[in-house]
Design a protein around this motif. Structure first.
Motif, mmCIF file in Angstrom:
data_model
loop_
_atom_site.group_PDB
_atom_site.id
_atom_site.type_symbol
_atom_site.label_atom_id
_atom_site.label_comp_id
_atom_site.label_asym_id
_atom_site.label_seq_id
_atom_site.Cartn_x
_atom_site.Cartn_y
_atom_site.Cartn_z
ATOM 1 N N UNK A 33 0.928 -1.113 0.096
ATOM 2 C CA UNK A 33 0.121 -0.013 -0.159
ATOM 3 C C UNK A 33 0.915 1.308 0.005
ATOM 4 N N UNK A 34 1.966 1.063 0.869
ATOM 5 C CA UNK A 34 3.053 2.361 0.885
ATOM 6 C C UNK A 34 3.713 2.736 -0.357
ATOM 7 N N UNK A 35 3.945 1.349 -1.099
ATOM 8 C CA UNK A 35 4.691 1.631 -2.445
ATOM 9 C C UNK A 35 3.741 2.056 -3.606
ATOM 10 N N UNK A 36 2.467 1.588 -3.725
ATOM 11 C CA UNK A 36 1.463 2.085 -4.625
ATOM 12 C C UNK A 36 1.125 3.548 -4.272
ATOM 13 N N UNK A 37 0.905 3.980 -3.064
ATOM 14 C CA UNK A 37 0.434 5.258 -2.647
ATOM 15 C C UNK A 37 1.514 6.311 -3.250
ATOM 16 N N UNK A 38 2.760 6.007 -2.645
ATOM 17 C CA UNK A 38 3.988 6.842 -2.840
ATOM 18 C C UNK A 38 4.089 7.072 -4.351
ATOM 19 N N UNK A 39 4.160 5.839 -5.294
ATOM 20 C CA UNK A 39 4.402 5.753 -6.575
ATOM 21 C C UNK A 39 3.207 6.807 -7.455
ATOM 22 N N UNK A 40 2.138 6.476 -6.987
ATOM 23 C CA UNK A 40 0.956 7.323 -7.660
ATOM 24 C C UNK A 40 1.052 8.823 -7.344
ATOM 25 N N UNK A 41 1.113 9.237 -6.023
ATOM 26 C CA UNK A 41 1.329 10.370 -5.748
ATOM 27 C C UNK A 41 2.436 11.301 -6.323
#
Length: 342
Positions: A112-120
């Motif tokens: 979740x952290x990887x996806x959130x940081x990458x998207x933002x």
């Protein structure tokens, strides 16, 4: 979507079967004797007698050919029986029940952290090319590409645990403290962040940035802008959804590296998950535990790929069209029926 999802699930079954056969064969051909390791651990390191080793091998069924042992193991597995641990003399299912939830907690949080940081970060850099924000994201990506994951983990422990004392560096709770949600979250922050950063975060940021930069110049996006839609609506309804398929596909195919990285992070941070159990089982040649962990890991990787394919198909109708070749309806034209099916 139903036909596509069912087809992907059916196609994943042979992969899991082949994985189990290959893994069982490789473990059977690995050097060392589990019976000797078991007797040596019980005797405090003293070398066992050959006749005792043969007796234990016969008791455990290790003197049979590996194809026969695989069939017996697979039949038990179909009944939900993973066998018994050689070293701990406990059902493997009970060991997994104790170690699997912490690993799932760590990996899902890191994902979740990887996806959130990458998207933002990727969306910000893709929407503002040439700005100071895009240059800052590019510098961060270059830094993440250059620094190894183990060094990030060591620096995180040194700064946040040793020097500043902000976050704990081992376990899921303090010794003697009650295991509460806040306590677990406090211990989860550091290993989850290290795993998220080490799980190809730089590549994901760059992938989202490139996709957003391409999609925002697409004709349908320019048409939405020309119709006078607000900028935030264009980004949320048009740019981001059409930029997700390559990111989701890459995230699903690299799930294996996330699981492997989670095992390494568990050892570094003394996280009581499957990774530590796998290391102990490998050191003691505890084959039932190893086989169960490898099989569960393989199923998780295959499931991640299937889920990624299904999400990509949900976002991209061209993928679904490949699985929608239905026969022509009797009351309509063949071409019209095919268009309706797609």
């Amino acid at each position: 979507m139903v036909r596509y999802t069912v087809g992907r699930l059916i196609g994943a079954i042979p992969l899991v079967v082949v994985l189990s056969v290959v893994t069982f064969a490789l473990l059977s051909a690995a050097p060392g004797d589990p019976a000797a390791a078991l007797l040596q651990s019980r005797a405090g390191g003293a070398p066992p007698r050959p006749e005792d080793v043969e007796r234990v091998r016969h008791t455990l069924g290790l003197d049979r050919p590996w194809p026969e042992r695989y069939v017996r193991w697979a039949l038990r597995l179909l009944r939900g029986d993973f066998g018994t641990s050689y070293l701990k003399q406990r059902p493997v299912r009970a060991l997994l029940r104790d170690t699997l939830p912490p690993t799932l907690l760590l990996t899902t949080t890191a994902l979740a952290l990887t996806a959130g940081l990458a998207l933002v970060l990727g969306v910000v850099a893709g929407l503002t090319p040439g700005s100071w924000l895009a240059r800052a994201v590019s510098a961060l990506v270059l830094l993440l590409y250059s620094v190894p994951t183990f060094l990030i983990g060591l620096m995180a422990v040194l700064l946040f645990s040793v020097r500043w004392g902000l976050l704990p560096s081992s376990g899921m709770s303090r010794a003697g403290a009650a295991v509460t949600v806040l306590e677990v979250l406090h211990h989860l922050i550091l290993p989850a962040l290290v795993l998220a950063i080490g799980h190809h975060l730089a590549a994901y940021i760059r992938l989202v940035e490139v996709a957003v930069n391409e999609v925002r110049h697409a004709p349908f996006v320019q048409s939405a802008v020309a119709r006078g839609l607000p900028g935030w609506m264009v980004v949320l309804w048009y740019v981001i959804p059409h930029s997700l398929p390559p990111f989701i596909a890459q995230l699903g195919t690299s799930l294996g590296s996330l699981v492997g990285g989670a095992y390494a992070v568990e050892v570094i941070f003394s996280w009581p998950g499957v990774g530590r159990a796998a290391m102990q089982a490998a050191a003691g040649r505890d084959y039932p535990v190893l086989m169960a962990i490898v099989l569960i890991t393989g199923i998780a990787v295959v499931a991640g790929n299937v889920l990624a394919d299904v999400l990509v198909a949900a976002l991209d109708p061209r993928v679904r069209a490949q699985w929608s070749s239905l026969p022509a309806a009797p009351t309509r034209g063949g071409e019209l029926a095919r268009v309706d099916a797609v």
